[in-house]
Design an enzyme around this catalytic site. Structure first.
Site, PDB file in Angstrom:
ATOM      1  N   ASP A   1       0.847  -1.196   0.000  1.00 35.59           N
ATOM      2  CA  ASP A   1       0.000   0.000   0.000  1.00 35.59           C
ATOM      3  C   ASP A   1       0.882   1.245   0.000  1.00 35.59           C
ATOM      4  OD1 ASP A   1       1.053  -0.005   2.502  1.00 35.59           O
ATOM      5  OD2 ASP A   1      -0.851   0.013   3.577  1.00 35.59           O
ATOM      6  N   SER A   2       0.236   2.414   0.082  1.00 37.68           N
ATOM      7  CA  SER A   2       1.000   3.662  -0.040  1.00 37.68           C
ATOM      8  C   SER A   2       1.634   4.095   1.272  1.00 37.68           C
ATOM      9  CB  SER A   2       0.066   4.772  -0.520  1.00 37.68           C
ATOM     10  OG  SER A   2      -0.926   5.017   0.476  1.00 37.68           O
ATOM     11  N   GLY A   3       1.150   3.549   2.361  1.00 40.82           N
ATOM     12  CA  GLY A   3       1.591   4.022   3.673  1.00 40.82           C
ATOM     13  C   GLY A   3       0.617   5.014   4.271  1.00 40.82           C
ATOM     14  N   GLY A   4      -0.249   5.557   3.425  1.00 41.67           N
ATOM     15  CA  GLY A   4      -1.185   6.570   3.910  1.00 41.67           C
ATOM     16  C   GLY A   4      -2.192   6.026   4.902  1.00 41.67           C
ATOM     17  N   PHE A   5      -2.651   4.788   4.668  1.00 40.00           N
ATOM     18  CA  PHE A   5      -3.680   4.229   5.551  1.00 40.00           C
ATOM     19  C   PHE A   5      -3.206   4.223   7.002  1.00 40.00           C
ATOM     20  CE2 PHE A   5      -5.500   0.613   7.810  1.00 40.00           C
ATOM     21  CZ  PHE A   5      -6.846   0.897   7.699  1.00 40.00           C
TER      22      PHE A   5
ATOM     23  N   ASP B   1      -3.369   8.177  -0.864  1.00 45.29           N
ATOM     24  CA  ASP B   1      -4.695   8.773  -0.750  1.00 45.29           C
ATOM     25  C   ASP B   1      -4.906   9.225   0.691  1.00 45.29           C
ATOM     26  OD1 ASP B   1      -4.676   6.298   0.372  1.00 45.29           O
ATOM     27  OD2 ASP B   1      -6.520   5.572  -0.541  1.00 45.29           O
TER      28      ASP B   1
ATOM     29  N   ASP C   1      -8.279  -8.207   1.402  1.00 43.83           N
ATOM     30  CA  ASP C   1      -7.163  -8.376   2.341  1.00 43.83           C
ATOM     31  C   ASP C   1      -7.614  -8.111   3.750  1.00 43.83           C
ATOM     32  OD1 ASP C   1      -5.910  -5.630   3.562  1.00 43.83           O
ATOM     33  OD2 ASP C   1      -6.887  -5.226   1.637  1.00 43.83           O
TER      34      ASP C   1
ATOM     35  N   CYS D   1     -10.584 -31.055   7.684  1.00 39.25           N
ATOM     36  CA  CYS D   1      -9.615 -30.037   7.268  1.00 39.25           C
ATOM     37  C   CYS D   1      -8.296 -30.713   6.919  1.00 39.25           C
ATOM     38  CB  CYS D   1      -9.411 -29.006   8.381  1.00 39.25           C
ATOM     39  SG  CYS D   1      -8.224 -27.727   7.924  1.00 39.25           S
TER      40      CYS D   1
ATOM     41  N   CYS E   1      -5.377 -29.057   6.515  1.00 37.02           N
ATOM     42  CA  CYS E   1      -4.226 -28.183   6.807  1.00 37.02           C
ATOM     43  C   CYS E   1      -3.188 -28.932   7.652  1.00 37.02           C
ATOM     44  CB  CYS E   1      -4.687 -26.927   7.516  1.00 37.02           C
ATOM     45  SG  CYS E   1      -5.004 -27.140   9.274  1.00 37.02           S
TER      46      CYS E   1
ATOM     47  N   CYS F   1      -4.393 -29.490  11.394  1.00 37.81           N
ATOM     48  CA  CYS F   1      -5.428 -30.488  11.620  1.00 37.81           C
ATOM     49  C   CYS F   1      -4.949 -31.896  11.253  1.00 37.81           C
ATOM     50  CB  CYS F   1      -6.677 -30.130  10.822  1.00 37.81           C
ATOM     51  SG  CYS F   1      -7.453 -28.604  11.404  1.00 37.81           S
TER      52      CYS F   1
ATOM     53  N   HIS G   1      -3.903 -22.924  10.151  1.00 33.93           N
ATOM     54  CA  HIS G   1      -5.251 -23.451   9.875  1.00 33.93           C
ATOM     55  C   HIS G   1      -6.156 -22.366   9.314  1.00 33.93           C
ATOM     56  CE1 HIS G   1      -9.209 -25.257  10.351  1.00 33.93           C
ATOM     57  NE2 HIS G   1      -9.555 -24.101  10.911  1.00 33.93           N
TER      58      HIS G   1
HETATM   59 ZN   LIG Z   1      -7.126 -27.121   9.730  1.00 33.21          ZN
END
Ligand SMILES: [Zn+2]
Length: 690
Positions: free
Chosen positions: A398-402, A477, A600, A638, A640, A643, A669
């Site tokens: 990002d721009s850093g502005g946020f 921005d 995001d 799951c 992952c 799990c 997870h």
């Molecule tokens: Zn999992």
């Protein structure tokens, strides 16, 4: 009020001390004993006063009980008559005036001295006086001229030298104390209890006065230091505005904290000089907040990039949902896609390859944090962000502005909560100081790490992102607070457009295989949102993001995007659309139906650090006691790493033991869950189910 109170305390203390001294000190006349004929009786208390009459003195020192004393006194009575008025004559009763005895450093009584100014000469002592059987005529001769033949006593052996007077002051204290006591008790009729209380009060008052003075002095020094600091900061602020725009961390124009004190005056002088030189330029920078941004005609037409493109695979027949692929120099991003946030070029508690294994494609890094540490120049020296963090998949910065504006206003969530609590922006009052100034040129803020003042401009933000080298970059921005008047919001929108136009120009001058997304602003105002869409889609951005305040709850968010997304798609020529900062599992399925492509959020990793697993049935708190003996996979089905490897009981144990490993396991997870959710949504879109 505080200062006035201290002043009164000082005056009261001074008055008390003065009163104590005055009451406790007998008058001059009372201190002197009565003259004994022509011979003055000298005592500890009147010795110095009497000898200060400017005349030479003949002094005899003896004891009242002694036979020789009476002979000396008789001789001195005659002497006083003969020497009057040229020489004063005095006598000291050594048996009583012990202090004076020590000043003369006399071993034996019966002595005669001639004192002239600060010089003391001895005529005779002890048996010498007795042997000579003092004759008045001899004393007269000695008083007139004979004293010149005797060597003067020096140092502490002379009672009128500085040393002698010092000895006298010390030895006089008991007598002075006693006489003061008698004066107060007998003459002024003070009771012993009153005198004792007064005795205690004096040191207390003096001590309090001393403390108050010290306090006032410290406060004054602190105030002066604060003034000096403020003046220095003001000067640095002028330097920050006046100095030429730097390239990188370079946006930092103030002195670093490691600069030596010797360099400060030189720096200040340079700052003043540069500020004066740049003054006309600054004046030109002051423009009407409502000034529209440059028209699209100032920009080249957008052309398809060979390094970046959005491939639309399918649009749902049921909604605006769509499936696509974003092709970047570092790989493909399947859309709709979840974007994990690695603020400092690192996911919290998760190594990059671990995230990759769970299907993570695009990662979001924050320019603001990377500017402050390690600095864009360091990342550039490493070969860019991909090389620095050894990541071979797409990155977005990002721009850093946020982050800068979040420090000033807080997030919408924080702002709404603070108003609900009736605390206003109290939480951000301290942080507000971190944003020094928002001007047309850019935003000046202080580093949260070391307080260094930095200027972030559209140009410096893009240049920093060029050095970081992410696949997708964001123009600078302004992020206005949620509760903002329409006119302020409109002015902010215009400034954001002007800043984004400057950012885009900087980017187009050196594209470097990076794509830039324009950020649609306008708050909850449909009119402003539409104006933002119309302007930004007329510029050659490679994609678009929706940012700014999008309401205080999910209903506001859905309403807004439902209204604006059709227009954005219509005018953006099939470019990808990113939703900034929103990616919770409850919102994404609905947002996808509006045709949003990427989302995001740090939500999955953050809740993981705090012991929560995301599941299709809702959040699962592993710390709950019901899982103490749950020797089964945490989430059934799951695939992952967590799990597949560990039981829910083990995760519960880690939570209770506060083991850092838990944060990693749960974040892994949750990332898997989010990417699985996006894959599931993509399939549903392809099947026209949503
Ligand atoms: Zn999992």
């Amino acid at each position: 009020m505080l200062r006035r109170g201290r002043l009164l305390l000082h005056l009261a203390s001074a008055l008390a001390v003065w009163a104590s001294c005055t009451l406790a000190t007998p008058s001059h006349g009372q201190r002197l004993r009565q003259l004994d004929g022509g011979v003055v009786s000298l005592t500890d208390l009147n010795f110095d006063d009497q000898l200060a009459n400017g005349k030479p003195w003949m002094v005899t020192l003896n004891a009242h009980y002694c036979q020789l004393t009476r002979e000396l006194e008789h001789a001195f009575d005659k002497l006083a008559g003969k020497l009057h008025p040229d020489v004063s004559v005095g006598k000291i009763d050594g048996a009583v005036e012990r202090g004076l005895l020590s000043r003369f450093q006399l071993r034996n009584l019966h002595a005669v001295y001639h004192i002239n100014g600060t010089e003391t000469r001895q005529y005779c002592e002890g048996h010498a006086c007795e042997g000579s059987r003092l004759q008045t005529n001899q004393l007269v001769k000695f008083a007139q001229e004979g004293w010149r033949t005797q060597p003067p006593r020096t140092g502490c052996t002379s009672p009128v030298s500085r040393c002698g007077k010092a000895v006298g002051s010390i030895t006089r204290l008991p007598a002075k104390f006693k006489s003061t006591y008698l004066h107060l008790h007998n003459d002024l009729q003070y009771s012993d209890l009153t005198l004792f209380a007064g005795l205690l009060a004096v040191p207390v008052v003096v001590g309090l006065s001393f403390i108050c003075m010290l306090d006032a002095r410290c406060e004054m020094q602190i105030s002066q230091a604060a003034l000096r600091s403020a003046a220095r900061l003001q000067l640095q602020g002028r330097l920050a505005r006046a100095a030429p725009r730097p390239a990188i961390r370079g946006c930092c124009t103030s002195a670093s904290s490691t600069e030596t004190a010797d360099a400060a005056p030189e720096r200040d002088a340079r700052a003043q000089q540069q500020a004066q030189q740049q003054a006309p330029a600054r004046k030109r920078r002051k423009i009407d907040p409502m000034t529209p941004p440059p028209p699209a005609s100032e920009f080249p037409a957008w052309e398809p990039r060979d390094f970046f493109r959005f491939e639309l695979l399918h649009t749902s027949k049921k909604s605006g949902a769509r499936v696509g692929r974003i092709h970047t120099p570092h790989g493909i991003i399947d859309t709709p896609g979840f974007v994990a946030v690695g603020t400092n070029a690192a996911l919290k508690a998760v190594d990059g390859p671990w995230a990759d294994a769970e299907g993570q494609q695009l990662m979001f890094c924050n320019t603001y944090h990377l500017l402050l540490h390690p600095g864009a120049d360091v990342v550039a020296a490493a070969g860019g962000l991909h090389a620095f963090m050894n990541r071979q998949r797409p990155l977005i910065t990002d721009s850093g502005g946020f982050q800068v504006f979040s420090l000033a206003y807080g997030t919408v969530h924080e702002e709404v909560n603070s108003l609900k609590r009736g605390t206003g922006k109290s939480k951000h009052k301290l942080e507000h100081n971190l944003v020094a100034k928002i001007a047309e040129e850019g935003v000046t803020f202080r580093s949260y790490r070391d307080g260094t003042k930095m200027l972030l401009t559209p140009e410096s933000s893009v240049q920093a992102q060029k050095q970081l080298g992410a696949d997708i970059i964001i123009p600078l921005d302004e992020l206005p607070p949620y509760h903002t008047e329409q006119s302020v919001l409109e002015a902010s929108l215009q400034r954001s457009h002007r800043w984004m136009a400057r950012s885009l120009k900087t980017h187009l001058a050196d594209i470097r295989q990076q794509a830039m997304y324009g950020v649609v602003h306008g708050g909850l105002s449909l009119e402003l949102r539409q104006r933002s869409i119309d302007y930004l889609t007329s510029l050659p951005f490679d994609g678009f993001a929706v940012g700014g305040s999008m309401g205080k709850n999910r209903a506001d968010l859905f309403w807004l995007l439902e209204q604006i997304m059709p227009r954005l798609h219509e005018r953006s020529s099939g470019k990808p659309v990113h939703i900034l900062g929103i990616a919770d599992p409850a919102s994404i399925p609905q947002l996808v139906t509006y045709g949003c492509d990427t989302f995001d959020s740090c939500y999955p990793t953050r809740v993981g650090r705090h012991g929560t697993m995301l599941t299709k049935d809702g959040p699962l708190r592993v710390v709950s006691g019901q899982y103490k003996t749950a020797f089964r996979p945490p989430v059934e089905g799951c695939t992952c790493h967590t799990c597949r490897t560990h039981s829910l009981a083990y995760l519960h144990h880690l939570a209770k033991a506060r083991e850092p490993l838990l944060a990693s396991l749960l974040a892994i997870h949750n990332l898997h869950h989010m990417n699985g959710l996006m894959a599931q949504l993509r399939q549903q879109i392809l099947d026209d189910q949503i």
